[in-house]
Design an enzyme around this catalytic site. Structure first.
Site, PDB file in Angstrom:
ATOM      1  N   ASP A  21       0.778  -1.059   0.087  1.00  0.00           N
ATOM      2  CA  ASP A  21       0.113   0.064  -0.062  1.00  0.00           C
ATOM      3  C   ASP A  21       0.809   1.231   0.087  1.00  0.00           C
ATOM      4  O   ASP A  21       1.715   1.251   0.726  1.00  0.00           O
ATOM      5  CB  ASP A  21      -0.916   0.077   1.135  1.00  0.00           C
ATOM      6  CG  ASP A  21      -1.839   0.879   1.182  1.00  0.00           C
ATOM      7  OD1 ASP A  21      -2.400   1.526   0.109  1.00  0.00           O
ATOM      8  OD2 ASP A  21      -2.516   1.453   2.064  1.00  0.00           O
ATOM      9  N   GLY A  22       0.188   2.202  -0.637  1.00  0.00           N
ATOM     10  CA  GLY A  22       0.810   3.733  -0.441  1.00  0.00           C
ATOM     11  C   GLY A  22       1.656   4.118  -1.653  1.00  0.00           C
ATOM     12  O   GLY A  22       2.450   5.216  -1.706  1.00  0.00           O
ATOM     13  N   ASN A  23       1.629   3.261  -2.939  1.00  0.00           N
ATOM     14  CA  ASN A  23       2.225   3.684  -4.137  1.00  0.00           C
ATOM     15  C   ASN A  23       1.729   5.129  -4.648  1.00  0.00           C
ATOM     16  O   ASN A  23       2.495   5.898  -5.049  1.00  0.00           O
ATOM     17  CB  ASN A  23       2.076   2.821  -5.291  1.00  0.00           C
ATOM     18  CG  ASN A  23       2.580   1.372  -5.103  1.00  0.00           C
ATOM     19  OD1 ASN A  23       3.790   1.416  -4.213  1.00  0.00           O
ATOM     20  ND2 ASN A  23       2.187   0.315  -5.765  1.00  0.00           N
ATOM     21  N   ARG A  34       0.301   9.245 -10.122  1.00  0.00           N
ATOM     22  CA  ARG A  34       0.225   7.925  -9.497  1.00  0.00           C
ATOM     23  C   ARG A  34       1.072   6.491 -10.104  1.00  0.00           C
ATOM     24  O   ARG A  34       1.514   5.825  -9.337  1.00  0.00           O
ATOM     25  CB  ARG A  34      -1.183   7.650  -9.366  1.00  0.00           C
ATOM     26  CG  ARG A  34      -2.144   8.359  -8.248  1.00  0.00           C
ATOM     27  CD  ARG A  34      -3.441   8.088  -7.966  1.00  0.00           C
ATOM     28  NE  ARG A  34      -3.878   6.700  -7.780  1.00  0.00           N
ATOM     29  CZ  ARG A  34      -3.763   6.354  -6.394  1.00  0.00           C
ATOM     30  NH1 ARG A  34      -3.623   7.474  -5.555  1.00  0.00           N
ATOM     31  NH2 ARG A  34      -3.919   5.295  -6.235  1.00  0.00           N
ATOM     32  N   HIS A  38       3.564   3.175  -8.778  1.00  0.00           N
ATOM     33  CA  HIS A  38       3.432   1.774  -8.968  1.00  0.00           C
ATOM     34  C   HIS A  38       4.657   1.376  -9.589  1.00  0.00           C
ATOM     35  O   HIS A  38       4.937   0.198  -9.272  1.00  0.00           O
ATOM     36  CB  HIS A  38       2.037   1.561  -9.987  1.00  0.00           C
ATOM     37  CG  HIS A  38       0.740   1.932  -9.354  1.00  0.00           C
ATOM     38  ND1 HIS A  38       0.428   1.291  -8.058  1.00  0.00           N
ATOM     39  CD2 HIS A  38      -0.169   2.668  -9.609  1.00  0.00           C
ATOM     40  CE1 HIS A  38      -0.901   1.977  -7.985  1.00  0.00           C
ATOM     41  NE2 HIS A  38      -1.218   2.851  -8.819  1.00  0.00           N
ATOM     42  N   ARG A  72     -11.078   2.489  -9.983  1.00  0.00           N
ATOM     43  CA  ARG A  72     -10.256   3.173  -9.956  1.00  0.00           C
ATOM     44  C   ARG A  72     -10.263   4.294 -11.327  1.00  0.00           C
ATOM     45  O   ARG A  72     -10.766   3.654 -12.278  1.00  0.00           O
ATOM     46  CB  ARG A  72      -8.606   2.988  -9.784  1.00  0.00           C
ATOM     47  CG  ARG A  72      -8.369   2.596  -8.340  1.00  0.00           C
ATOM     48  CD  ARG A  72      -7.120   2.432  -7.919  1.00  0.00           C
ATOM     49  NE  ARG A  72      -6.689   2.201  -6.414  1.00  0.00           N
ATOM     50  CZ  ARG A  72      -5.637   2.056  -6.273  1.00  0.00           C
ATOM     51  NH1 ARG A  72      -4.473   2.126  -6.991  1.00  0.00           N
ATOM     52  NH2 ARG A  72      -5.441   1.849  -4.677  1.00  0.00           N
ATOM     53  N   LEU A 132      10.672 -20.967  -4.271  1.00  0.00           N
ATOM     54  CA  LEU A 132       9.736 -19.948  -3.588  1.00  0.00           C
ATOM     55  C   LEU A 132       8.615 -19.898  -4.470  1.00  0.00           C
ATOM     56  O   LEU A 132       8.894 -19.860  -5.755  1.00  0.00           O
ATOM     57  CB  LEU A 132      10.458 -18.526  -3.432  1.00  0.00           C
ATOM     58  CG  LEU A 132       9.456 -17.302  -3.180  1.00  0.00           C
ATOM     59  CD1 LEU A 132       8.937 -17.628  -1.509  1.00  0.00           C
ATOM     60  CD2 LEU A 132      10.147 -16.120  -3.124  1.00  0.00           C
ATOM     61  N   SER A 197      -8.421  -4.932   4.302  1.00  0.00           N
ATOM     62  CA  SER A 197      -8.864  -4.497   2.928  1.00  0.00           C
ATOM     63  C   SER A 197      -9.356  -5.642   2.202  1.00  0.00           C
ATOM     64  O   SER A 197      -8.916  -5.730   0.873  1.00  0.00           O
ATOM     65  CB  SER A 197      -7.833  -3.675   2.277  1.00  0.00           C
ATOM     66  OG  SER A 197      -7.513  -2.316   3.244  1.00  0.00           O
TER      67      SER A 197
END
Length: 252
Positions: A21-23, A34, A38, A72, A132, A197
C-alpha cells in the site's frame, strides 16, 4: 549485528502475505503521477521476493490488484495493466534463474486477455520451480474468494460429490483459491493503514499482523527483516494459554 543475522532461520514463517500500500501517496509526495508510484513499487517487489528466497521462506503472496481497484480512474487501471504485462515479461527469466514459481489467485478471467495469456504462460514456464512460490493476488478479494468457494461447494453437493453434513472447515479450505498453500503466518501492510482491505479474510484468521508507516516503494530488505524479527518475538497461542505453549515446548 545486521538485521538479517538476527533472524532465527529455524523459526521462519513459511508463508508471508503483503498488502503493498501507498504507491499513489508516495508518487504524490514526489510530485509525480500515481502510475510512477506503481512503477517504483516494482523495485520493492523484486527486493522482497529476493529476500524471501534467500532466507528460505517458501510462500510469498502479494496483494497486487483488488476487485475494488477496477473502480479506480480508467487511465490508472490501464497503466497498471500495461505495467503488469511489462513486469511479467521482464521477470520470467529472473524467476527461472532463481528457481521461483509464479502463481496467481483471483478472478483472473476478468483481466484483459493479453494480460491473462501472459500470466498463464509465465505460470506454465515456471511451474517446476520450487525454491519460492510467489503468488500475485489479482482481481482478488477475500469475499470473492469465499463466495466462489461456496458456489463450487454447492455445485459439488448438487452433483452428490459432497454430503452437506460432511462440510467442514477443511472442505472450505479445499475450495479456496489458496487450497494448495498454508495460511500466512505473517501479514505485512505498508503505508500506515491498519486494516486488511478484503484480503485473505478466511486465511488470515490466526496470522500475525505487522503494520508499518513506510509507503511500499520505500520498503526494502531490512524492512522485511524487521517484520520477521518482530514476528519471531511474538507468542502464537491459537486459543491456548501461555502455560500450555511453554509446557508443549518442554515436552518436545
Amino acid at each position: 549485528m545486521e538485521l538479517k543475522q538476527q533472524i532465527d532461520l529455524e523459526r521462519l514463517p513459511k508463508h508471508i502475505a503483503v498488502i503493498m500500500d501507498g504507491n499513489g501517496r508516495w508518487a504524490k509526495e514526489h510530485g509525480k503521477q500515481r502510475i510512477f508510484g506503481h512503477q517504483s513499487g516494482v523495485n520493492s517487489v523484486r527486493e522482497v521476493t529476493e529476500a524471501c528466497a534467500e532466507l528460505g521462506v517458501k510462500y510469498l503472496t502479494l496483494y497486487a490488484f483488488s476487485t475494488e481497484n477496477w473502480n479506480r480512474p480508467a487511465m490508472e487501471v490501464a497503466g497498471l495493466m500495461t505495467l503488469f504485462a511489462k513486469t511479467i515479461m521482464d521477470e520470467v527469466k529472473t524467476f527461472q534463474k532463481n528457481n521461483i514459481r509464479l502463481n496467481a489467485i483471483g478472478d483472473l478471467k476478468s483481466l484483459p486477455k493479453s494480460n491473462y495469456d501472459l500470466l498463464m504462460k509465465a505460470m506454465e514456464d515456471t511451474k517446476s520451480n520450487d525454491r519460492l512460490i510467489l503468488t500475485l493476488a489479482l482481481s482478488y478479494s477475500g469475499r470473492w474468494d469465499i463466495a466462489n468457494a461456496m458456489k463450487n461447494i454447492a455445485f459439488a453437493v448438487q452433483n452428490n460429490e459432497i454430503k452437506p453434513e460432511d462440510i467442514s472447515q477443511d472442505t472450505v479450505n479445499a475450495y479456496l483459491s489458496t487450497a494448495k498453500m498454508p495460511d500466512p503466518e505473517l501479514l505485512i501492510r505498508t503505508s500506515g493503514e491498519e486494516r486488511i482491505s478484503n484480503f485473505l479474510l478466511w486465511q488470515l484468521a490466526y496470522s500475525e499482523f505487522y503494520f508499518m508507516p513506510k509507503y511500499w516503494p520505500d520498503f526494502k530488505k531490512d524492512d522485511l527483516y524487521e517484520a520477521i524479527i518482530n514476528y519471531q518475538h511474538r507468542e502464537r497461542r491459537f486459543g491456548k494459554t501461555s502455560e500450555q505453549i511453554v509446557n508443549k515446548k518442554e515436552d518436545e
